[in-house]
Scaffold this motif. Structure first.
Motif, PDB file in Angstrom:
ATOM      1  N   ILE A  23       0.855  -1.207   0.000  1.00 16.88           N
ATOM      2  CA  ILE A  23       0.000   0.000   0.000  1.00 16.88           C
ATOM      3  C   ILE A  23       0.883   1.246   0.000  1.00 16.88           C
ATOM      4  O   ILE A  23       0.661   2.183  -0.774  1.00 16.88           O
ATOM      5  N   GLY A  24       1.920   1.240   0.856  1.00 19.18           N
ATOM      6  CA  GLY A  24       2.876   2.354   0.890  1.00 19.18           C
ATOM      7  C   GLY A  24       3.638   2.474  -0.415  1.00 19.18           C
ATOM      8  O   GLY A  24       3.896   3.582  -0.916  1.00 19.18           O
ATOM      9  N   PHE A  25       3.989   1.331  -1.008  1.00 21.06           N
ATOM     10  CA  PHE A  25       4.712   1.285  -2.287  1.00 21.06           C
ATOM     11  C   PHE A  25       3.889   1.952  -3.398  1.00 21.06           C
ATOM     12  O   PHE A  25       4.416   2.746  -4.179  1.00 21.06           O
ATOM     13  N   LYS A  26       2.585   1.626  -3.452  1.00 22.17           N
ATOM     14  CA  LYS A  26       1.724   2.201  -4.498  1.00 22.17           C
ATOM     15  C   LYS A  26       1.504   3.694  -4.289  1.00 22.17           C
ATOM     16  O   LYS A  26       1.328   4.458  -5.243  1.00 22.17           O
ATOM     17  N   LYS A  27       1.513   4.102  -3.014  1.00 20.01           N
ATOM     18  CA  LYS A  27       1.237   5.512  -2.685  1.00 20.01           C
ATOM     19  C   LYS A  27       2.411   6.413  -3.067  1.00 20.01           C
ATOM     20  O   LYS A  27       2.217   7.581  -3.431  1.00 20.01           O
ATOM     21  N   LYS A  28       3.643   5.878  -2.986  1.00 17.23           N
ATOM     22  CA  LYS A  28       4.835   6.696  -3.232  1.00 17.23           C
ATOM     23  C   LYS A  28       5.082   6.854  -4.729  1.00 17.23           C
ATOM     24  O   LYS A  28       5.661   5.975  -5.385  1.00 17.23           O
ATOM     25  N   THR A  29       4.645   7.975  -5.258  1.00 16.71           N
ATOM     26  CA  THR A  29       4.790   8.232  -6.700  1.00 16.71           C
ATOM     27  C   THR A  29       6.248   8.456  -7.089  1.00 16.71           C
ATOM     28  O   THR A  29       6.600   8.323  -8.264  1.00 16.71           O
ATOM     29  N   GLU A  30       7.091   8.796  -6.100  1.00 24.82           N
ATOM     30  CA  GLU A  30       8.509   9.035  -6.426  1.00 24.82           C
ATOM     31  C   GLU A  30       9.268   7.750  -6.754  1.00 24.82           C
ATOM     32  O   GLU A  30      10.371   7.795  -7.313  1.00 24.82           O
ATOM     33  N   ILE A  31       8.673   6.572  -6.401  1.00 21.17           N
ATOM     34  CA  ILE A  31       9.314   5.300  -6.757  1.00 21.17           C
ATOM     35  C   ILE A  31       9.021   5.006  -8.226  1.00 21.17           C
ATOM     36  O   ILE A  31       7.863   4.925  -8.641  1.00 21.17           O
ATOM     37  N   GLU A  32      10.079   4.852  -9.010  1.00 21.03           N
ATOM     38  CA  GLU A  32       9.910   4.535 -10.438  1.00 21.03           C
ATOM     39  C   GLU A  32       9.387   3.106 -10.566  1.00 21.03           C
ATOM     40  O   GLU A  32       9.942   2.170  -9.996  1.00 21.03           O
ATOM     41  N   LYS A  33       8.304   2.934 -11.330  1.00 24.26           N
ATOM     42  CA  LYS A  33       7.680   1.611 -11.479  1.00 24.26           C
ATOM     43  C   LYS A  33       7.627   1.243 -12.966  1.00 24.26           C
ATOM     44  O   LYS A  33       6.654   1.538 -13.650  1.00 24.26           O
ATOM     45  N   PRO A  34       8.658   0.544 -13.470  1.00 23.28           N
ATOM     46  CA  PRO A  34       8.710   0.222 -14.896  1.00 23.28           C
ATOM     47  C   PRO A  34       7.674  -0.810 -15.327  1.00 23.28           C
ATOM     48  O   PRO A  34       7.338  -0.910 -16.493  1.00 23.28           O
ATOM     49  N   PHE A  35       7.190  -1.625 -14.365  1.00 25.87           N
ATOM     50  CA  PHE A  35       6.200  -2.657 -14.690  1.00 25.87           C
ATOM     51  C   PHE A  35       5.050  -2.543 -13.697  1.00 25.87           C
ATOM     52  O   PHE A  35       5.253  -2.602 -12.489  1.00 25.87           O
ATOM     53  N   VAL A  36       3.849  -2.357 -14.220  1.00 23.43           N
ATOM     54  CA  VAL A  36       2.685  -2.151 -13.344  1.00 23.43           C
ATOM     55  C   VAL A  36       1.535  -3.059 -13.773  1.00 23.43           C
ATOM     56  O   VAL A  36       1.139  -3.059 -14.947  1.00 23.43           O
ATOM     57  N   ILE A  37       1.027  -3.870 -12.830  1.00 23.69           N
ATOM     58  CA  ILE A  37      -0.180  -4.682 -13.090  1.00 23.69           C
ATOM     59  C   ILE A  37      -1.395  -3.978 -12.500  1.00 23.69           C
ATOM     60  O   ILE A  37      -2.430  -3.857 -13.142  1.00 23.69           O
ATOM     61  N   PHE A  38      -1.249  -3.506 -11.254  1.00 24.40           N
ATOM     62  CA  PHE A  38      -2.339  -2.769 -10.601  1.00 24.40           C
ATOM     63  C   PHE A  38      -2.216  -1.309 -11.035  1.00 24.40           C
ATOM     64  O   PHE A  38      -1.402  -0.555 -10.508  1.00 24.40           O
ATOM     65  N   LYS A  39      -3.011  -0.945 -12.025  1.00 21.60           N
ATOM     66  CA  LYS A  39      -2.836   0.347 -12.712  1.00 21.60           C
ATOM     67  C   LYS A  39      -3.122   1.553 -11.816  1.00 21.60           C
ATOM     68  O   LYS A  39      -2.576   2.628 -12.018  1.00 21.60           O
ATOM     69  N   SER A  40      -3.995   1.387 -10.833  1.00 20.89           N
ATOM     70  CA  SER A  40      -4.327   2.519  -9.959  1.00 20.89           C
ATOM     71  C   SER A  40      -3.942   2.204  -8.517  1.00 20.89           C
ATOM     72  O   SER A  40      -3.770   1.028  -8.149  1.00 20.89           O
ATOM     73  N   TYR A  41      -3.840   3.247  -7.711  1.00 18.52           N
ATOM     74  CA  TYR A  41      -3.546   3.088  -6.292  1.00 18.52           C
ATOM     75  C   TYR A  41      -4.641   2.245  -5.635  1.00 18.52           C
ATOM     76  O   TYR A  41      -4.371   1.348  -4.836  1.00 18.52           O
ATOM     77  N   ARG A  42      -5.887   2.512  -6.028  1.00 23.80           N
ATOM     78  CA  ARG A  42      -7.033   1.813  -5.434  1.00 23.80           C
ATOM     79  C   ARG A  42      -6.964   0.296  -5.699  1.00 23.80           C
ATOM     80  O   ARG A  42      -7.206  -0.498  -4.793  1.00 23.80           O
ATOM     81  N   SER A  43      -6.655  -0.097  -6.944  1.00 20.96           N
ATOM     82  CA  SER A  43      -6.597  -1.529  -7.273  1.00 20.96           C
ATOM     83  C   SER A  43      -5.460  -2.207  -6.499  1.00 20.96           C
ATOM     84  O   SER A  43      -5.583  -3.358  -6.071  1.00 20.96           O
ATOM     85  N   GLY A  44      -4.350  -1.475  -6.297  1.00 21.40           N
ATOM     86  CA  GLY A  44      -3.232  -1.997  -5.504  1.00 21.40           C
ATOM     87  C   GLY A  44      -3.626  -2.216  -4.059  1.00 21.40           C
ATOM     88  O   GLY A  44      -3.265  -3.231  -3.449  1.00 21.40           O
TER      89      GLY A  44
END
Length: 496
Positions: free
Chosen positions: A416-437
């Motif tokens: 949850i914290g990982f999805k919230k932190k927009t400063e973390i570069e995420k080259p691969f995303v399955i859960f497209k939104s914060y809510r789905s994560g």
């Protein structure tokens, strides 16, 4: 350093496969529940394993340059203390796993060589079977540590052999079951009468709510261990592509493999006939089922009784070989990856200088040999310490029962914290939104929480309540959390 051999897709998938997939989970599931095991494996696969593997893929690619695996992921998503408590608990339980498996690994080898388990009949120079197994276990741990300390290339070679052996065992089950099915004119040995065949277990003891919950816990824990490979992201070739692909491929194969395997058992094996087998138990069930497959193929092909019996014994030996190689493969992964994660990821000042030393090729050899010494000491104590020490070790195993899977909660909550932190570069995303994560993290957290809660209360719900087991399972996570909390607090004081 830059030219160091990296993990490619197939060795990565085989590494995950040997760490997670347990062929004996198929036979145990069929024995416990028949076809009714399949929906629970699918449910726990969907509510835990697939979502968890997707999280591993997102974490792994975002922190592809980090060497500390799950510690680095949680530390950068939530904080150091939270990450260290979860990782320390996770690592401690793997040390106990190493102690147990170092002695258990000789059972499949015995089945390979002698066609049955003779480990409790061993005696030599006045030593008991327990003491001989202890000596063999110590030699095995030293040998594995020596080879694994040579680096990832050595580990991936052995795990590839282990993963291939288990994959071939599944192929034997698949082809053998289909052959028997065809030879019997398309008739299942365990018939499907209606949809209820997949709901009601033929085992009358397994249809109560308590036993169904108990089996759900078994199914969830059959999927555990994928995070152990998380510490190898930095050693994976093109990690932003290879790692998520490896996680998704292996998760799909494992989830489908379990359900398909259970169904295949019913093609050649009637549950009532199986349960009536003399001397059957959860320890030998896999050998009995595969022996049965070999025997049934023999009789279905019209071979003589003696030939069919020999075929059954041969199939049981194939299981012994495959299980021995699979155990060895997972041992190599788990003697190397968890220690690598906790030493490379955590701050150096948390540990004595000798333990935190990383050699030039990136291998924490000192820590690996200290781990080897600790495991060997535990094995020596349990083998030569008498009944009192054996009882004490059984309590330690109970302490790690829940402690081994609680870190899944830490990893899911940290997501949850990982999805919230927009400063973390995420080259691969399955859960497209914060809510789905968040939804995925909550589903995994709830699933694992209730699985652990039921594991804790299960002993006191039996006909003869066992309060001692429940108490030790509660003490375990509290003890490991306290040790980790004190260690990290001392480190914080030191750096201040």
């Amino acid at each position: 350093m830059e030219n160091k051999k990296k993990l490619t897709l197939v060795p990565l998938v085989l590494m995950v496969f040997t760490s997670v997939f347990g062929f004996n989970n198929i036979s145990k599931a069929f024995y416990k529940m028949g076809y009714a095991a399949i929906p629970w494996y699918i449910l726990s696969g969907l509510t835990f394993f697939i979502l968890y593997a997707f999280m591993m893929a997102e974490y792994g690619t975002a922190f592809r340059k980090e060497k500390g695996g799950i510690y680095s992921w949680m530390e950068k998503s939530v904080g150091g203390k939270f990450a260290f408590i979860g990782t320390f608990m996770w690592y401690s339980s793997y040390v106990i796993w190493m102690v147990s498996v170092a002695t258990e690994i000789w059972i499949p080898l015995s089945n390979l060589v002698f066609g049955r388990d003779i480990t409790d009949e061993l005696s030599f120079l006045g030593l008991t079977s327990t003491q001989i197994l202890g000596i063999l276990a110590i030699l095995f741990v030293i040998l594995v540590t020596f080879i694994a300390s040579k680096g990832l290339k050595s580990v991936s070679k052995v795990t590839s052999v282990g993963g291939t052996a288990i994959a071939l065992l599944n192929v034997v089950l698949l082809i053998g079951a289909i052959l028997v099915f065809a030879l019997h004119g398309g008739k299942l040995a365990e018939p499907i009468t209606s949809v209820r065949t997949f709901i009601d277990s033929p085992n009358p003891n397994s249809n109560s709510l308590i036993n169904i919950l108990s089996f759900l816990v078994f199914a969830i824990f059959a999927y555990g261990g994928i995070e152990a490979v998380g510490g190898l992201v930095d050693e994976t070739e093109k990690p932003e592509k290879t790692f998520p692909k490896g996680m998704i491929i292996s998760a799909t194969i494992i989830a489908v493999g379990y359900s398909l395997g259970i169904f295949m058992c019913g093609m050649f094996l009637n549950w009532n006939d199986l349960s009536a087998t003399k001397g059957i138990n959860l320890a030998n069930i896999t050998y009995i089922i595969m022996n049965n497959l070999g025997y049934t193929i023999g009789t279905s092909l019209g071979l003589g009784q003696a030939t069919a019996v020999s075929m059954g014994a041969f199939f049981a030996r194939v299981v012994g070989l495959s299980m021995f190689l699979a155990y060895t493969g997972s041992y190599f992964t788990l003697i190397y990856s968890p220690i690598k994660q906790i030493i490379e990821g955590t701050p150096k000042k948390l540990w004595p200088e000798a333990i935190s030393k990383i050699d030039d090729d990136g291998i924490p050899r000192n820590a690996m040999w200290m781990q080897c010494g600790l495991v060997c000491a535990f094995v020596m104590l349990t083998a030569f310490g008498g009944d009192g020490v054996s009882q004490f070790f059984s309590y330690i195993v109970l302490m790690t029962n829940v402690a081994m899977t609680l870190p899944y909660l830490f990893i899911a909550i940290a997501f949850i914290g990982f999805k919230k932190k927009t400063e973390i570069e995420k080259p691969f995303v399955i859960f497209k939104s914060y809510r789905s994560g968040v939804i995925a993290a909550v589903i995994v957290t709830i699933t694992v929480f209730f699985a652990n809660l039921f594991t804790i209360i299960d002993p006191i719900l039996q006909d003869k309540p066992d309060f001692k087991s429940t108490l030790w399972m509660i003490v375990g996570p509290i003890f490991f959390s306290l040790v980790a909390f004190i260690m990290y607090s001392r480190y914080e004081k030191k750096i201040k």
